[in-house]
Design an enzyme around this catalytic site. Structure first.
Site, PDB file in Angstrom:
ATOM      1  N   GLY A 267     -18.830  20.104 -15.644  1.00 44.83           N
ATOM      2  CA  GLY A 267     -18.446  19.319 -16.808  1.00 44.83           C
ATOM      3  C   GLY A 267     -17.019  19.527 -17.275  1.00 44.83           C
ATOM      4  O   GLY A 267     -16.647  19.031 -18.341  1.00 44.83           O
ATOM      5  N   GLU A 309     -20.281  24.486 -11.335  1.00 45.31           N
ATOM      6  CA  GLU A 309     -20.493  23.255 -10.569  1.00 45.31           C
ATOM      7  C   GLU A 309     -19.559  22.131 -10.992  1.00 45.31           C
ATOM      8  O   GLU A 309     -20.000  21.128 -11.537  1.00 45.31           O
ATOM      9  CB  GLU A 309     -21.943  22.780 -10.769  1.00 45.31           C
ATOM     10  CG  GLU A 309     -22.989  23.847 -10.590  1.00 45.31           C
ATOM     11  CD  GLU A 309     -24.389  23.351 -10.956  1.00 45.31           C
ATOM     12  OE1 GLU A 309     -24.590  22.831 -12.073  1.00 45.31           O
ATOM     13  OE2 GLU A 309     -25.271  23.466 -10.121  1.00 45.31           O
ATOM     14  N   PRO A 310     -18.252  22.272 -10.768  1.00 45.90           N
ATOM     15  CA  PRO A 310     -17.359  21.166 -11.127  1.00 45.90           C
ATOM     16  C   PRO A 310     -17.514  19.986 -10.171  1.00 45.90           C
ATOM     17  O   PRO A 310     -17.683  20.181  -8.969  1.00 45.90           O
ATOM     18  CB  PRO A 310     -15.964  21.781 -10.990  1.00 45.90           C
ATOM     19  CG  PRO A 310     -16.121  22.885 -10.006  1.00 45.90           C
ATOM     20  CD  PRO A 310     -17.528  23.410 -10.164  1.00 45.90           C
ATOM     21  N   GLY A 311     -17.484  18.783 -10.698  1.00 50.65           N
ATOM     22  CA  GLY A 311     -17.491  17.577  -9.870  1.00 50.65           C
ATOM     23  C   GLY A 311     -16.229  16.783 -10.148  1.00 50.65           C
ATOM     24  O   GLY A 311     -15.292  16.735  -9.356  1.00 50.65           O
ATOM     25  N   ARG A 312     -16.200  16.197 -11.376  1.00 51.51           N
ATOM     26  CA  ARG A 312     -15.061  15.398 -11.817  1.00 51.51           C
ATOM     27  C   ARG A 312     -13.725  16.126 -11.660  1.00 51.51           C
ATOM     28  O   ARG A 312     -12.732  15.537 -11.237  1.00 51.51           O
ATOM     29  CB  ARG A 312     -15.311  15.069 -13.289  1.00 51.51           C
ATOM     30  CG  ARG A 312     -14.210  14.465 -14.083  1.00 51.51           C
ATOM     31  CD  ARG A 312     -14.589  14.493 -15.584  1.00 51.51           C
ATOM     32  NE  ARG A 312     -16.032  14.396 -15.782  1.00 51.51           N
ATOM     33  CZ  ARG A 312     -16.682  13.293 -16.123  1.00 51.51           C
ATOM     34  NH1 ARG A 312     -16.008  12.194 -16.328  1.00 51.51           N
ATOM     35  NH2 ARG A 312     -17.988  13.302 -16.259  1.00 51.51           N
ATOM     36  N   ARG A 353     -17.320   2.920 -15.754  1.00 54.72           N
ATOM     37  CA  ARG A 353     -17.249   3.916 -16.828  1.00 54.72           C
ATOM     38  C   ARG A 353     -16.686   3.356 -18.130  1.00 54.72           C
ATOM     39  O   ARG A 353     -17.066   3.790 -19.215  1.00 54.72           O
ATOM     40  CB  ARG A 353     -16.456   5.151 -16.378  1.00 54.72           C
ATOM     41  CG  ARG A 353     -17.190   5.944 -15.277  1.00 54.72           C
ATOM     42  CD  ARG A 353     -16.533   7.288 -14.983  1.00 54.72           C
ATOM     43  NE  ARG A 353     -16.670   8.208 -16.090  1.00 54.72           N
ATOM     44  CZ  ARG A 353     -15.752   8.448 -16.987  1.00 54.72           C
ATOM     45  NH1 ARG A 353     -14.558   7.865 -16.918  1.00 54.72           N
ATOM     46  NH2 ARG A 353     -15.977   9.294 -17.973  1.00 54.72           N
ATOM     47  N   CYS A 384     -18.803 -11.848 -14.138  1.00 52.28           N
ATOM     48  CA  CYS A 384     -19.259 -12.809 -15.140  1.00 52.28           C
ATOM     49  C   CYS A 384     -19.845 -12.067 -16.327  1.00 52.28           C
ATOM     50  O   CYS A 384     -21.055 -12.100 -16.558  1.00 52.28           O
ATOM     51  CB  CYS A 384     -20.294 -13.736 -14.540  1.00 52.28           C
ATOM     52  SG  CYS A 384     -19.659 -14.569 -13.102  1.00 52.28           S
ATOM     53  N   GLU A 385     -18.980 -11.366 -17.050  1.00 47.26           N
ATOM     54  CA  GLU A 385     -19.438 -10.479 -18.111  1.00 47.26           C
ATOM     55  C   GLU A 385     -18.216 -10.181 -18.967  1.00 47.26           C
ATOM     56  O   GLU A 385     -17.200  -9.728 -18.451  1.00 47.26           O
ATOM     57  CB  GLU A 385     -19.951  -9.199 -17.430  1.00 47.26           C
ATOM     58  CG  GLU A 385     -20.335  -8.077 -18.327  1.00 47.26           C
ATOM     59  CD  GLU A 385     -21.783  -8.203 -18.772  1.00 47.26           C
ATOM     60  OE1 GLU A 385     -22.011  -8.027 -19.976  1.00 47.26           O
ATOM     61  OE2 GLU A 385     -22.645  -8.491 -17.925  1.00 47.26           O
ATOM     62  N   TYR A 414     -16.951   9.400 -10.010  1.00 47.70           N
ATOM     63  CA  TYR A 414     -17.821   8.421 -10.674  1.00 47.70           C
ATOM     64  C   TYR A 414     -17.264   6.998 -10.618  1.00 47.70           C
ATOM     65  O   TYR A 414     -17.568   6.185 -11.469  1.00 47.70           O
ATOM     66  CB  TYR A 414     -18.129   8.868 -12.119  1.00 47.70           C
ATOM     67  CG  TYR A 414     -18.683  10.276 -12.158  1.00 47.70           C
ATOM     68  CD1 TYR A 414     -19.925  10.545 -11.614  1.00 47.70           C
ATOM     69  CD2 TYR A 414     -17.938  11.333 -12.681  1.00 47.70           C
ATOM     70  CE1 TYR A 414     -20.431  11.845 -11.588  1.00 47.70           C
ATOM     71  CE2 TYR A 414     -18.441  12.633 -12.663  1.00 47.70           C
ATOM     72  CZ  TYR A 414     -19.682  12.878 -12.119  1.00 47.70           C
ATOM     73  OH  TYR A 414     -20.176  14.163 -12.091  1.00 47.70           O
TER      74      TYR A 414
END
Ligand SMILES: *Cc1c(COP(=O)(O)O)cnc(C)c1O
Length: 456
Positions: A267, A309-312, A353, A384-385, A414
């Site tokens: 995190g 546990e780093p991801g980002r 995101r 289309c949003e 992500y």
């Protein structure tokens, strides 16, 4: 509220920079990454494309490993797991493993990728609040180093399965400590209203620990907690670690079993727009080592081996997305001001995101220099949003027009891993760049790929 700002210029070494280590401006104002010009990348490989700076991923992985190994050397050591859900690809798992990381997976798919990358089972951890029997069995057969159990039901299901296979299972228990962190703050609540983990306050965590101890098929490695994401203030980790170490000491006192490990999750925040200065890995590692040292001294228990546990923080800043500008449209606002809507050839299908989390990104003109005065702009996609926004507010040169290239930094985590095929838009590839060489490590999808799934 301040108005929109322009993307910061690349500045390698600046803790606030959202750009990866090899990004720079060329003499004629184009953006360069991994020694390659954005214009050349876009014309050779197409847009949109995720560009991943291999040297930067490796440097971040190495920095975490070095920092944690160093800070915990006089305790019981440390392991750094790459949370592969941030960007699960064979190449990335291989790079980070070569740099000394283990790998976290949370599904059968992520497990298959880690195994194909050559990561040994013993260096893989399996997470998930709803693992299937099939996923547990594959993990056991692969000899994973740890399975993080997330419910009481799973404890017995895993033990039964391990028994049937004639294997043991190394287990950690995921604990919810009531600490939730993100950004510059954390909150602490006693009771948690969310799907992950076993709560400390209700006694569920202790019951799960006792349930694991009661099953001879299971080896209790330790406790696990993951308190949030995009965390910039480390104090939440200190509170969570203290709570886990107290439970560990309590279990040791009651049962005589001193759990050898402790996992403090991931995190760690990154800079998305140039305003945040995330603490570097050494500062994170030193802070966590201090907490573990102090708490274990107070409790009179020997320290555990610690994992994180780093991801980002490993892949996020290493990636940028290159888009080609299509339609540019001025829109007059209620206050009489104007906002320029700059449409690019991707959008919420390659970066959800902004829509999903209200996340902030920035963007810069990547293929040329412009002296035109900056205008308040919003970078939107082709879906289309009306919520299909990539960058909500950014200053871009007033002459940005069809055919220009835009680069959005800090999309390595992500982005591809949460991409969709909304509107049947094929997902972009992940183009790895290094020392003037580029190659797809995840190839771009084609319409044929999409049609192949549609069996009529
Ligand atoms: C998502 C997750 C991580 C990684 O989070 P980042 O914000 O990418 O560092 C680590 N551990 C667990 C259990 C997670 O669910």
């Amino acid at each position: 509220m301040t108005g929109p700002t322009a993307a910061p210029e690349p500045a390698a070494g600046d803790p606030r920079t959202p750009w990866s280590g090899t990004v720079r401006r060329t003499a004629d104002g184009s953006l360069e990454v991994g020694g390659l010009d954005a214009r050349a990348l876009a014309s050779a490989y197409g847009t949109p494309v995720y560009v991943l700076d291999e040297a930067d991923v490796r440097a971040r992985a190495r920095a975490f490993v070095t920092a944690f190994t160093g800070a915990f050397a006089d305790l019981a050591g440390a392991d750094v797991y790459y949370a592969s859900k941030a960007l699960a690809s064979v190449a990335v798992d291989r790079w980070v493993h070569e740099e000394g990381m283990s790998v976290d997976v949370s599904t059968g798919g992520e497990l298959a990728v880690a195994l194909r990358a050559g990561v040994p089972g013993g260096a893989i951890a399996l997470h998930g609040n709803n693992k299937s029997d099939g996923e547990l069995e594959r993990a056991l057969r692969a000899g994973v180093g740890r399975i993080v159990v997330d419910s009481l039901e799973e404890v017995d299901r895993l033990a039964d399965l391990a028994g049937e296979l004639g294997m043991g299972a190394p287990v950690m228990v995921r604990v919810t400590t009531g600490v939730h962190a993100g950004g510059h703050d954390f909150i602490a609540t006693a009771h948690e209203d969310q799907k992950f983990g076993l709560s400390l306050a209700s006694g569920a965590a202790r019951r799960a620990v006792d349930a694991v101890l009661a099953r001879p098929e299971l080896t209790l490695l330790g406790l696990h907690s993951h308190i949030g994401s995009q965390i910039l203030d480390l104090s939440g980790f200190e509170v969570a670690a203290g709570a886990l170490l107290r439970l560990r000491a309590e279990v040791a006192g009651d049962s005589g079993t001193l759990m050898p490990e402790l996992d403090l999750g991931g995190g760690y925040g990154i800079s998305y727009t140039g305003t945040d200065a995330p603490p570097p890995p050494e500062q994170v590692a030193t802070a966590l080592a201090d907490v573990v040292r102090r708490a274990c001294e107070e409790l009179g228990t020997p320290p555990p081996r610690v994992s994180v546990e780093p991801g980002r923080a490993v892949v996020g800043p290493a990636g940028l997305t290159l888009y080609r500008v299509g339609t540019v449209k001025p829109v007059v606002l209620d206050d009489g001001g104007e906002r320029r809507y700059v449409s690019v050839d991707g959008g919420m299908s390659d970066n959800i995101r902004t829509a999903l989390y209200d996340a902030d990104y920035t963007a810069t003109l990547a293929g040329r220099r412009s002296e035109a005065p900056a205008v308040a702009s919003r970078v939107v996609g082709k879906h289309c949003e009306s919520g299909d926004v990539v960058v909500r507010d950014v200053l871009l040169p007033g002459d940005v027009s069809r055919g220009d290239l835009l680069a959005v930094p800090a999309t390595g985590a992500y982005g591809r891993s949460m991409a969709s095929n909304y509107n049947l838009v094929p997902r972009p590839g992940v183009l790895a760049v290094r020392d003037g060489q580029a190659r797809f490590v995840v190839r771009p999808e084609t319409e044929d790929d999409l049609l192949a799934l549609d069996v009529g």
